[in-house]
Design a protein around this motif. Structure first.
Motif, short mmCIF file in Angstrom:
data_model
loop_
_atom_site.label_atom_id
_atom_site.label_comp_id
_atom_site.label_asym_id
_atom_site.label_seq_id
_atom_site.Cartn_x
_atom_site.Cartn_y
_atom_site.Cartn_z
N LEU A 72 -26.13 14.45 49.68
CA LEU A 72 -25.20 14.62 48.57
C LEU A 72 -23.88 13.96 48.95
O LEU A 72 -23.47 13.99 50.11
N VAL A 73 -23.22 13.37 47.96
CA VAL A 73 -21.91 12.75 48.15
C VAL A 73 -20.95 13.40 47.14
O VAL A 73 -21.09 13.19 45.94
N VAL A 74 -20.02 14.19 47.64
CA VAL A 74 -19.12 14.93 46.77
C VAL A 74 -17.84 14.13 46.55
O VAL A 74 -17.11 13.83 47.49
N THR A 75 -17.58 13.78 45.30
CA THR A 75 -16.35 13.07 44.95
C THR A 75 -15.20 14.07 44.86
O THR A 75 -15.28 15.05 44.12
N VAL A 76 -14.13 13.80 45.62
CA VAL A 76 -13.04 14.78 45.71
C VAL A 76 -11.70 14.22 45.24
O VAL A 76 -10.67 14.91 45.34
N ASP A 77 -11.68 12.99 44.71
CA ASP A 77 -10.41 12.38 44.32
C ASP A 77 -10.24 12.33 42.81
O ASP A 77 -9.50 11.49 42.29
N ALA A 78 -10.89 13.25 42.10
CA ALA A 78 -10.79 13.25 40.64
C ALA A 78 -10.50 14.66 40.12
O ALA A 78 -11.29 15.23 39.37
N PRO A 79 -9.34 15.25 40.50
CA PRO A 79 -8.99 16.56 39.95
C PRO A 79 -8.70 16.48 38.45
O PRO A 79 -8.84 17.47 37.74
N VAL A 80 -8.26 15.30 38.01
CA VAL A 80 -8.11 15.00 36.59
C VAL A 80 -8.60 13.56 36.39
O VAL A 80 -8.80 12.82 37.34
N PHE A 81 -8.77 13.20 35.12
CA PHE A 81 -9.27 11.87 34.81
C PHE A 81 -8.14 10.85 34.94
O PHE A 81 -7.02 11.09 34.50
N GLY A 82 -8.42 9.73 35.59
CA GLY A 82 -7.43 8.68 35.71
C GLY A 82 -7.04 8.10 34.35
O GLY A 82 -7.85 8.02 33.43
N ARG A 83 -5.77 7.69 34.24
CA ARG A 83 -5.29 7.08 32.99
C ARG A 83 -5.57 5.59 33.05
O ARG A 83 -4.93 4.85 33.81
N ARG A 84 -6.53 5.14 32.24
CA ARG A 84 -7.00 3.76 32.29
C ARG A 84 -6.64 3.07 30.98
O ARG A 84 -7.29 3.26 29.94
N PRO A 85 -5.59 2.25 31.00
CA PRO A 85 -5.07 1.67 29.77
C PRO A 85 -6.09 0.86 28.98
O PRO A 85 -6.06 0.87 27.74
N ARG A 86 -6.98 0.17 29.66
CA ARG A 86 -7.96 -0.63 28.91
C ARG A 86 -8.82 0.27 28.02
O ARG A 86 -9.07 -0.04 26.84
N PHE A 144 -12.24 3.75 24.00
CA PHE A 144 -13.52 4.08 24.63
C PHE A 144 -13.43 5.47 25.24
O PHE A 144 -12.91 5.65 26.33
N THR A 145 -13.92 6.46 24.51
CA THR A 145 -13.88 7.84 24.99
C THR A 145 -15.26 8.47 25.08
O THR A 145 -15.44 9.47 25.77
N ASP A 146 -16.22 7.90 24.36
CA ASP A 146 -17.57 8.46 24.34
C ASP A 146 -18.60 7.34 24.45
O ASP A 146 -18.34 6.20 24.01
N LEU A 147 -19.77 7.68 24.97
CA LEU A 147 -20.86 6.73 25.02
C LEU A 147 -21.42 6.51 23.63
O LEU A 147 -21.35 7.38 22.76
N PRO A 148 -22.01 5.34 23.38
CA PRO A 148 -22.60 5.08 22.06
C PRO A 148 -23.83 5.95 21.84
O PRO A 148 -24.39 6.50 22.79
N PRO A 149 -24.27 6.08 20.60
CA PRO A 149 -25.47 6.88 20.30
C PRO A 149 -26.66 6.42 21.14
O PRO A 149 -26.88 5.23 21.33
N GLY A 150 -27.42 7.40 21.62
CA GLY A 150 -28.59 7.09 22.44
C GLY A 150 -28.32 7.01 23.92
O GLY A 150 -29.24 6.86 24.72
N TYR A 151 -27.05 7.12 24.33
CA TYR A 151 -26.67 7.08 25.73
C TYR A 151 -26.00 8.40 26.10
O TYR A 151 -25.24 8.97 25.29
N ALA A 152 -26.25 8.87 27.31
CA ALA A 152 -25.63 10.11 27.77
C ALA A 152 -25.63 10.15 29.29
O ALA A 152 -26.39 9.43 29.94
N ALA A 153 -24.76 10.99 29.82
CA ALA A 153 -24.81 11.30 31.25
C ALA A 153 -25.96 12.29 31.44
O ALA A 153 -25.77 13.51 31.35
#
Length: 357
Positions: free
Chosen positions: A155-169, A175-184
């Protein structure tokens, strides 16, 4: 132009511009994003000569993952935005090249299918699972069980994302959600969600070493900590039983005021002092970068965006080209530096390029 940058340009022309910005972009003014690559230009290698290194062995043993070379596939999200086969193609390519694949919480293919695709190519293919700790520990444990059942070896635990980074692009593109038919897909059918429902990928500033300890208590898999830049945190990770430390600034996607990852590597390697492997990701684009990282104390490096370039440009074959190019260029550099094994690259062989500091 290197083979990787040729693939990058092909990918840029192929992918929807909104999705390309998601992959290519970083946080804030993207200073860290750019510096991750530039930082390697500040280092040079001093070759050794007449060392009788006629044969090379670049294999590396990582926790639960013997690998053909010191280049692994770092976790990145949403591979199906790059190619219809998504993480399945990436898994097949990594297995074919003998590289460790770190598949992620935000994969668009479930972890079980990712591991199965890798094992179709090589029965012993090593797949790790990148995990973001959830404030509800039962959700974290459910994700761990999925990874274990799938056959992940660490397992690889990501620890540098206590909040979501602000990504201007992404903000500019909406771009806030995946298109229909795609999911995590790994976030589907978790505790507390309705049948077939999705749970949000967790980000919480309340997560602490106590949550890490709780994770270690529910699994026998080795657990690496990813996203460490501060040497004392690397020492704490070892003290809390981490099986490895990944020096990373999240590819410049979280905080735009941190150093380049490779600039943090020597101090973290010194703090860890060989007790567990130290890995690095961020800005690796050529075999010489791999060699510099190993000389500065890394056991292996991860590559993220270049894998997505290869995937978008040519699917599984494109990913194989990326991994083979980096492996072969690294082996060539190792030979030119008088080395036969990864351990032959040492800290005293790294110097600063004139005028870069």
């Amino acid at each position: 132009m290197t083979a990787l940058h040729t693939l990058r340009e092909t990918a840029r022309r192929t992918v929807d511009p909104v999705y390309w910005d998601f992959v290519a972009g970083g946080a804030g003014e993207e200073r860290v994003l750019a510096d991750n690559e530039r930082a390697f230009d500040r280092y040079a290698l001093l070759p050794r000569v007449l060392r009788g290194a006629a044969r090379r062995d670049i294999r590396v043993d990582l926790p639960g993952a013997p690998a053909a070379g010191p280049v692994l596939v770092a976790p990145t999200a949403f591979h199906r935005l790059m190619h219809p086969d998504g993480e399945r193609a990436t898994a097949r390519a990594a297995a074919a090249e003998g590289a460790v694949l770190v598949t992620g919480t935000a994969a668009t293919v479930p972890v079980g299918e990712v591991v199965a695709a890798a094992r179709e190519i090589a029965a012993g293919a090593a797949v790790w699972f990148q995990l973001t700790l959830h404030p509800r520990r039962e959700v974290t444990e459910a994700l761990v069980r999925r990874a274990e059942d799938a056959g992940c070896t660490a397992l690889v635990v990501t620890v540098d994302a206590p909040v979501f980074g602000r990504r201007p692009r992404d903000l500019r593109n909406g771009f806030t959600d995946l298109p229909p038919g795609y999911a995590a897909e790994n976030m589907r059918d978790l505790p507390g969600a309705p049948p077939g429902g999705l749970t949000d990928i967790p980000m919480s500033p309340a997560i602490s070493w106590q949550d890490f300890d709780a994770l270690r208590a529910v699994t026998a898999l080795p657990v690496l900590v990813k996203g460490v830049l501060y040497p004392a945190d690397a020492s704490l990770a070892v003290a809390h039983g981490a099986a490895g430390v990944v020096v990373s600034n999240h590819g410049g996607r979280q905080c735009d005021t941190v150093p380049a990852a490779v600039d943090c590597l020597p101090a973290i390697a010194e703090a860890v002092a060989g007790r567990v492997p130290v890995l690095l990701d961020g800005g690796v684009r050529r075999g010489g970068d791999v060699a510099v990282a190993l000389a500065l104390g890394a056991a292996a490096v991860g590559v993220g965006r270049p894998v997505l370039w290869g995937l978008a440009a040519d699917g599984e074959a494109g990913v194989r080209r990326v991994l083979a190019e980096l492996r072969d260029d690294y082996a060539h550099t190792l030979t030119l530096c008088g080395g036969a094994r990864n351990a032959d690259l040492t800290r005293d062989m790294v110097v600063r390029r004139s005028g870069t500091w």
